[in-house]
Design a protein around this motif. Structure first.
Motif, mmCIF file in Angstrom:
data_model
loop_
_atom_site.group_PDB
_atom_site.id
_atom_site.type_symbol
_atom_site.label_atom_id
_atom_site.label_comp_id
_atom_site.label_asym_id
_atom_site.label_seq_id
_atom_site.Cartn_x
_atom_site.Cartn_y
_atom_site.Cartn_z
ATOM 1 N N GLY A 54 0.838 -1.189 0.000
ATOM 2 C CA GLY A 54 0.000 0.000 0.000
ATOM 3 C C GLY A 54 0.874 1.240 0.000
ATOM 4 N N ILE A 55 0.235 2.378 -0.182
ATOM 5 C CA ILE A 55 0.917 3.669 -0.105
ATOM 6 C C ILE A 55 0.200 4.488 0.950
ATOM 7 C CG2 ILE A 55 1.485 5.804 -1.315
ATOM 8 C CD1 ILE A 55 1.661 4.214 -3.888
ATOM 9 N N PHE A 56 0.926 4.880 1.992
ATOM 10 C CA PHE A 56 0.378 5.663 3.095
ATOM 11 C C PHE A 56 -0.923 5.065 3.629
ATOM 12 C CE2 PHE A 56 2.878 9.102 0.969
ATOM 13 C CZ PHE A 56 3.786 9.291 1.994
ATOM 14 N N GLY A 57 -0.941 3.758 3.848
ATOM 15 C CA GLY A 57 -2.090 3.099 4.455
ATOM 16 C C GLY A 57 -3.205 2.725 3.508
ATOM 17 N N LYS A 58 -3.074 3.047 2.243
ATOM 18 C CA LYS A 58 -4.103 2.689 1.272
ATOM 19 C C LYS A 58 -3.607 1.492 0.451
ATOM 20 C CE LYS A 58 -7.166 4.346 -2.220
ATOM 21 N NZ LYS A 58 -7.408 5.176 -3.336
ATOM 22 N N ALA A 59 -4.239 0.350 0.654
ATOM 23 C CA ALA A 59 -3.814 -0.889 0.003
ATOM 24 C C ALA A 59 -3.992 -0.817 -1.508
ATOM 25 C CB ALA A 59 -4.600 -2.067 0.558
ATOM 26 N N THR A 60 -3.141 -1.545 -2.191
ATOM 27 C CA THR A 60 -3.233 -1.648 -3.648
ATOM 28 C C THR A 60 -3.197 -3.116 -4.039
ATOM 29 O OG1 THR A 60 -2.254 -1.011 -5.754
ATOM 30 C CG2 THR A 60 -0.732 -1.425 -3.964
ATOM 31 N N ARG A 61 -3.827 -3.424 -5.140
ATOM 32 C CA ARG A 61 -3.849 -4.807 -5.621
ATOM 33 C C ARG A 61 -2.861 -5.047 -6.750
ATOM 34 N NH1 ARG A 61 -9.243 -7.478 -4.563
ATOM 35 N NH2 ARG A 61 -10.298 -6.032 -3.197
ATOM 36 N N THR A 62 -2.274 -3.961 -7.268
ATOM 37 C CA THR A 62 -1.400 -4.100 -8.440
ATOM 38 C C THR A 62 -0.066 -3.388 -8.245
ATOM 39 O OG1 THR A 62 -2.531 -2.202 -9.416
ATOM 40 C CG2 THR A 62 -3.310 -4.390 -10.080
ATOM 41 N N PRO A 63 0.745 -3.851 -7.297
ATOM 42 C CA PRO A 63 2.032 -3.174 -7.056
ATOM 43 C C PRO A 63 2.994 -3.294 -8.236
ATOM 44 C CG PRO A 63 1.926 -5.223 -5.831
ATOM 45 C CD PRO A 63 0.557 -4.980 -6.415
ATOM 46 N N GLU A 64 2.771 -4.270 -9.087
ATOM 47 C CA GLU A 64 3.664 -4.446 -10.241
ATOM 48 C C GLU A 64 3.394 -3.436 -11.353
ATOM 49 O OE1 GLU A 64 0.093 -6.798 -10.395
ATOM 50 O OE2 GLU A 64 1.751 -7.070 -9.002
ATOM 51 N N THR A 65 2.256 -2.729 -11.274
ATOM 52 C CA THR A 65 1.950 -1.721 -12.297
ATOM 53 C C THR A 65 1.694 -0.325 -11.728
ATOM 54 O OG1 THR A 65 -0.401 -2.306 -12.275
ATOM 55 C CG2 THR A 65 0.996 -3.410 -13.922
ATOM 56 N N ASP A 66 1.459 -0.213 -10.418
ATOM 57 C CA ASP A 66 1.202 1.099 -9.813
ATOM 58 C C ASP A 66 2.483 1.917 -9.786
ATOM 59 O OD1 ASP A 66 -1.389 0.358 -9.451
ATOM 60 O OD2 ASP A 66 -1.278 0.164 -7.278
ATOM 61 N N VAL A 67 2.438 3.095 -10.405
ATOM 62 C CA VAL A 67 3.609 3.969 -10.522
ATOM 63 C C VAL A 67 3.657 4.917 -9.326
ATOM 64 C CG1 VAL A 67 4.686 5.757 -11.941
ATOM 65 C CG2 VAL A 67 3.604 3.788 -13.030
ATOM 66 N N LEU A 68 4.855 5.107 -8.804
ATOM 67 C CA LEU A 68 5.060 5.959 -7.637
ATOM 68 C C LEU A 68 5.263 7.417 -8.018
ATOM 69 C CD1 LEU A 68 7.508 3.664 -5.666
ATOM 70 C CD2 LEU A 68 5.079 4.029 -5.228
ATOM 71 N N ARG A 69 4.968 8.285 -7.056
ATOM 72 C CA ARG A 69 5.249 9.719 -7.187
ATOM 73 C C ARG A 69 6.262 10.093 -6.114
ATOM 74 N NH1 ARG A 69 -0.724 11.961 -6.844
ATOM 75 N NH2 ARG A 69 -0.620 10.535 -5.112
ATOM 76 N N ALA A 70 6.941 11.189 -6.322
ATOM 77 C CA ALA A 70 7.939 11.654 -5.355
ATOM 78 C C ALA A 70 7.307 11.776 -3.975
ATOM 79 C CB ALA A 70 8.511 12.987 -5.801
ATOM 80 N N GLY A 71 8.003 11.262 -2.959
ATOM 81 C CA GLY A 71 7.529 11.362 -1.590
ATOM 82 C C GLY A 71 6.631 10.239 -1.124
ATOM 83 N N ASP A 72 6.239 9.332 -2.013
ATOM 84 C CA ASP A 72 5.384 8.217 -1.605
ATOM 85 C C ASP A 72 6.115 7.315 -0.619
ATOM 86 O OD1 ASP A 72 3.172 8.915 -3.096
ATOM 87 O OD2 ASP A 72 3.545 7.489 -4.720
ATOM 88 N N ARG A 73 5.342 6.697 0.287
ATOM 89 C CA ARG A 73 5.890 5.678 1.181
ATOM 90 C C ARG A 73 5.184 4.364 0.872
ATOM 91 N NH1 ARG A 73 4.770 7.076 6.664
ATOM 92 N NH2 ARG A 73 2.829 5.946 6.394
ATOM 93 N N VAL A 74 5.935 3.432 0.330
ATOM 94 C CA VAL A 74 5.406 2.100 0.043
ATOM 95 C C VAL A 74 5.447 1.295 1.332
ATOM 96 C CG1 VAL A 74 5.676 -0.011 -1.301
ATOM 97 C CG2 VAL A 74 6.264 2.195 -2.324
#
Length: 97
Positions: A54-74
């Protein structure tokens, strides 16, 4: 040369927590950033193929395709030991005694 961004990768066990800062190319996916962080060396028991992200407590189902932005915490999530609903029921039953 591609623009670089800074992101964090976090994982925690009850007895040990780690947040690693990593610089990656813009357009990097969550999973690629986690691998680039080297967090697997800190936690050899961590199985990225089975882990939830997840990013900042929000779960994701597709970490292999979700693109990060500056400052994100995985965040890498551990499997639940007990269902949260059952844990609340256990606490309520204990308090009622």
């Amino acid at each position: 040369m591609a623009d670089m961004i800074e992101v964090e990768v976090a994982y925690a066990l009850p007895e040990k927590q780690k947040i690693l800062t990593v610089e990656v190319e813009e357009g990097t996916t969550m999973l690629d950033a986690v691998k680039a962080s080297g967090i697997e060396q800190e936690f050899p028991e961590l199985d990225l193929a089975e882990a939830k992200f997840g990013i900042f407590g929000k779960a994701t189902r597709t970490p292999e395709t979700d693109v990060l932005r500056a400052g994100d915490r995985v965040e890498i999530y551990r499997p639940l030991i007990i269902d949260p609903k059952q844990a609340r029921a256990n606490r309520a039953a204990k308090a009622a005694r």
